[in-house]
Design an enzyme around this catalytic site. Structure first.
Site, mmCIF file in Angstrom:
data_model
loop_
_atom_site.group_PDB
_atom_site.id
_atom_site.type_symbol
_atom_site.label_atom_id
_atom_site.label_comp_id
_atom_site.label_asym_id
_atom_site.label_seq_id
_atom_site.Cartn_x
_atom_site.Cartn_y
_atom_site.Cartn_z
ATOM 1 N N HIS A 1 0.873 -1.185 0.000
ATOM 2 C CA HIS A 1 0.000 0.000 0.000
ATOM 3 C C HIS A 1 0.905 1.228 0.000
ATOM 4 O O HIS A 1 1.748 1.376 -0.878
ATOM 5 C CB HIS A 1 -0.928 -0.106 1.223
ATOM 6 C CG HIS A 1 -2.063 0.858 1.284
ATOM 7 N ND1 HIS A 1 -2.417 1.699 0.252
ATOM 8 C CD2 HIS A 1 -2.963 1.134 2.291
ATOM 9 C CE1 HIS A 1 -3.462 2.431 0.606
ATOM 10 N NE2 HIS A 1 -3.809 2.101 1.849
ATOM 11 N N HIS B 1 -1.768 -2.466 -9.863
ATOM 12 C CA HIS B 1 -2.805 -1.863 -9.024
ATOM 13 C C HIS B 1 -4.013 -2.770 -8.977
ATOM 14 O O HIS B 1 -4.326 -3.425 -9.970
ATOM 15 C CB HIS B 1 -3.213 -0.491 -9.585
ATOM 16 C CG HIS B 1 -3.856 0.368 -8.560
ATOM 17 N ND1 HIS B 1 -5.197 0.286 -8.278
ATOM 18 C CD2 HIS B 1 -3.337 1.293 -7.729
ATOM 19 C CE1 HIS B 1 -5.471 1.147 -7.316
ATOM 20 N NE2 HIS B 1 -4.359 1.764 -6.958
ATOM 21 N N ASP C 1 2.776 5.692 -6.789
ATOM 22 C CA ASP C 1 3.968 5.655 -5.937
ATOM 23 C C ASP C 1 5.279 5.682 -6.721
ATOM 24 O O ASP C 1 6.296 6.116 -6.208
ATOM 25 C CB ASP C 1 3.938 4.389 -5.062
ATOM 26 C CG ASP C 1 2.820 4.461 -4.050
ATOM 27 O OD1 ASP C 1 2.700 5.500 -3.401
ATOM 28 O OD2 ASP C 1 2.050 3.501 -3.942
HETATM 29 N N1 COA Z 1 5.672 -6.570 -10.138
HETATM 30 C C1 COA Z 1 5.673 -7.788 -10.717
HETATM 31 N N2 COA Z 1 4.581 -8.531 -10.846
HETATM 32 C C2 COA Z 1 3.423 -8.038 -10.377
HETATM 33 C C3 COA Z 1 3.343 -6.780 -9.772
HETATM 34 C C4 COA Z 1 4.520 -6.043 -9.659
HETATM 35 N N3 COA Z 1 4.521 -4.837 -9.090
HETATM 36 N N4 COA Z 1 2.072 -6.552 -9.394
HETATM 37 C C5 COA Z 1 1.370 -7.615 -9.758
HETATM 38 N N5 COA Z 1 2.177 -8.525 -10.351
HETATM 39 C C6 COA Z 1 1.793 -9.827 -10.865
HETATM 40 C C7 COA Z 1 1.421 -10.748 -9.724
HETATM 41 O O1 COA Z 1 2.546 -11.435 -9.221
HETATM 42 C C8 COA Z 1 0.422 -11.641 -10.378
HETATM 43 O O2 COA Z 1 1.129 -12.580 -11.159
HETATM 44 P P1 COA Z 1 0.605 -14.112 -11.258
HETATM 45 O O3 COA Z 1 -0.764 -14.012 -11.886
HETATM 46 O O4 COA Z 1 1.630 -14.771 -12.119
HETATM 47 O O5 COA Z 1 0.562 -14.610 -9.851
HETATM 48 C C9 COA Z 1 -0.294 -10.733 -11.373
HETATM 49 O O6 COA Z 1 0.605 -9.650 -11.630
HETATM 50 C C10 COA Z 1 -1.609 -10.169 -10.835
HETATM 51 O O7 COA Z 1 -1.347 -9.456 -9.645
HETATM 52 P P2 COA Z 1 -2.221 -9.531 -8.329
HETATM 53 O O8 COA Z 1 -1.338 -9.971 -7.200
HETATM 54 O O9 COA Z 1 -3.457 -10.328 -8.573
HETATM 55 O O10 COA Z 1 -2.642 -8.066 -8.120
HETATM 56 P P3 COA Z 1 -3.405 -7.515 -6.846
HETATM 57 O O11 COA Z 1 -4.563 -6.758 -7.351
HETATM 58 O O12 COA Z 1 -3.691 -8.559 -5.833
HETATM 59 O O13 COA Z 1 -2.296 -6.591 -6.188
HETATM 60 C C11 COA Z 1 -0.829 -4.798 -5.893
HETATM 61 C C12 COA Z 1 -2.155 -5.250 -6.506
HETATM 62 C C13 COA Z 1 -0.762 -3.278 -5.971
HETATM 63 C C14 COA Z 1 -0.775 -5.216 -4.418
HETATM 64 C C15 COA Z 1 0.331 -5.440 -6.670
HETATM 65 O O14 COA Z 1 0.271 -5.013 -8.018
HETATM 66 C C16 COA Z 1 1.683 -5.112 -6.052
HETATM 67 O O15 COA Z 1 2.108 -5.786 -5.120
HETATM 68 N N6 COA Z 1 2.380 -4.053 -6.562
HETATM 69 C C17 COA Z 1 3.629 -3.640 -5.985
HETATM 70 C C18 COA Z 1 3.401 -2.801 -4.735
HETATM 71 C C19 COA Z 1 2.839 -1.450 -5.042
HETATM 72 O O16 COA Z 1 3.301 -0.761 -5.923
HETATM 73 N N7 COA Z 1 1.833 -1.066 -4.261
HETATM 74 C C20 COA Z 1 1.210 0.241 -4.373
HETATM 75 C C21 COA Z 1 -0.172 0.104 -4.877
HETATM 76 S S1 COA Z 1 -0.881 1.684 -5.230
#
Ligand code: COA
Length: 372
Positions: free
Chosen positions: A218, A257, A308
């Protein structure tokens, strides 16, 4: 529960009139106003007023509101003393959570000190708490936390650098506060609403929200993104490093996201500011590294940067230490949290979902074995 709803993805968990994300994930609106218009034409104070008090202020109301916030910057002696006792190695997010809790004991929520007043108080003095602690533990100085700066962005930068802020840096932080102010049912706001739904007090809701914002999935992602950028000396090195991370299925912080699958509408706004600041400082390397990472993640994963990612370089160009990145997010989001706490109270029902049980079926207690 279907796997696609894990993490409550796609579940409508309540109603709100505060903000909405366009169905395509391409727009964000605060009480009907587009984030693009707000970032172009409004100040953070006007946006905070819109969120907390319900409507955009006119010029006179905005002037009064700025004055009010300025008058609320000082912090009580007992709070300063407590800040001096928080270890210098503590994370500034823990300090804000603790400072908020302490203020809740000194200036508790009452009929005469209602939610709207506390919201303004916290908006005005979170920067004071943060930078009082920061300077005390770095130089032993007990700084004056008030100054003549009109804006919250100016107040923060002035306290941090102990000089009048540069106009462009100040507006960059002001815009960043606008972009971070509110975001529908994100994790920390939902936390604040859950706490509020138990009829707990305003400070408790904000403390819970700060704890939720701290995590790197987050709000903590802006610090994690900066730590990522710091690993690389140039754009080619960044491309190589990111390819390796993706091969190892590591998360690239600042990308992806839950809601925006076709791009975060806030990202291009803060990216433009990051570029402006890079040009201003004649320091394009960090921006070039960031852009190359954006290109690689897009090419390899079809994934966009979120707010971010370019906030990290923008803040860095403003001379802000990385550990203060997420606390700035707190200052901004306090306006959104406050709006949601107030809205939750207007039509409250305890938030208490149910779970799909996956444990063992009922079974006899092993009363032959001594476990007392
Ligand atoms: N880098 C690499 N891979 C990523 C990624 C990232 N930043 N964000 C998502 N993915 C991948 C996941 O590993 C997943 O892969 P898989 O299907 O092979 O398992 C796929 O993309 C789908 O992601 P998912 O985990 O379902 O997305 P979510 O909606 O649950 O999570 C976040 C959203 C924001 C938590 C996630 O994108 C993330 O952890 N981002 C990095 C942290 C971040 O920037 N947070 C700020 C958010 S505003």
């Amino acid at each position: 529960m279907k796997n696609e709803h894990k993490g409550l993805a796609g579940i409508v968990a309540g109603r709100t009139a505060i903000s909405t994300v366009e169905a395509t994930g391409s727009g964000l609106f605060y009480r009907g106003y587009s984030i693009n218009d707000l970032a172009e034409h409004a100040s953070f104070e006007a946006v905070a007023y819109l969120l907390i008090h319900g409507a955009l202020p006119n010029e006179i109301e905005l002037g009064h509101y700025r004055q009010k916030l300025q008058s609320l910057r000082e912090i009580p002696g007992a709070l300063k003393l407590m800040l001096e006792h928080i270890p210098s190695a503590a994370h500034p997010m823990d300090l804000l959570r603790t400072g908020c809790s302490m203020l809740g004991t000194l200036e508790p929520e009452t009929k005469d000190n209602p939610a709207e007043e506390i919201a303004d108080r916290l908006l005005a003095c979170f920067g004071s708490m943060l930078l009082y602690w920061y300077h005390f533990h770095r130089s032993g100085k007990r700084i004056h936390v008030t100054n003549d700066e009109e804006s919250i962005a100016g107040h923060f930068l002035h306290l941090l650098h102990n000089r009048q802020p540069h106009g462009e840096e100040q507006r960059a932080i002001d815009v960043s506060l606008i972009l971070y102010a509110e975001h529908e049912f994100n994790a920390s706001t939902f936390t604040a609403r859950v706490t509020t739904s138990t009829r707990s007090d305003f400070y408790s809701a904000i403390c819970s929200a700060i704890g939720t914002l701290r995590g790197p999935l987050h709000g903590g992602a802006n610090e994690a993104a900066m730590e990522l950028l710091n690993r690389f000396k140039d754009a080619d090195g960044a491309e190589h490093g990111i390819m390796k991370m993706l091969e190892e299925h590591q998360l690239v912080m600042g990308f992806g996201h839950r809601v925006y699958k076709q791009g975060d509408p806030r990202s291009s706004i803060i990216k433009a500011w990051s570029k402006k600041l890079a040009d201003h400082h004649n320091g394009s390397t960090l921006f070039e590294i960031s852009e190359r990472i954006e290109q690689v993640v897009m090419r390899e994963k079809n994934m966009y940067p979120n707010l971010d990612f370019y906030s990290a370089s923008a803040y860095h160009y403003c001379g802000i230490p990385t550990s203060l990145f997420t606390p700035i997010f707190v200052i901004a989001r306090t306006s959104g949290w406050a709006a949601h706490i107030i809205e939750q109270r207007r039509d409250n029902r305890l938030i208490r979902p149910t779970a799909e049980y996956t444990g063992p079926a009922p079974r006899p207690f092993p009363n032959n074995e001594g476990i007392q």
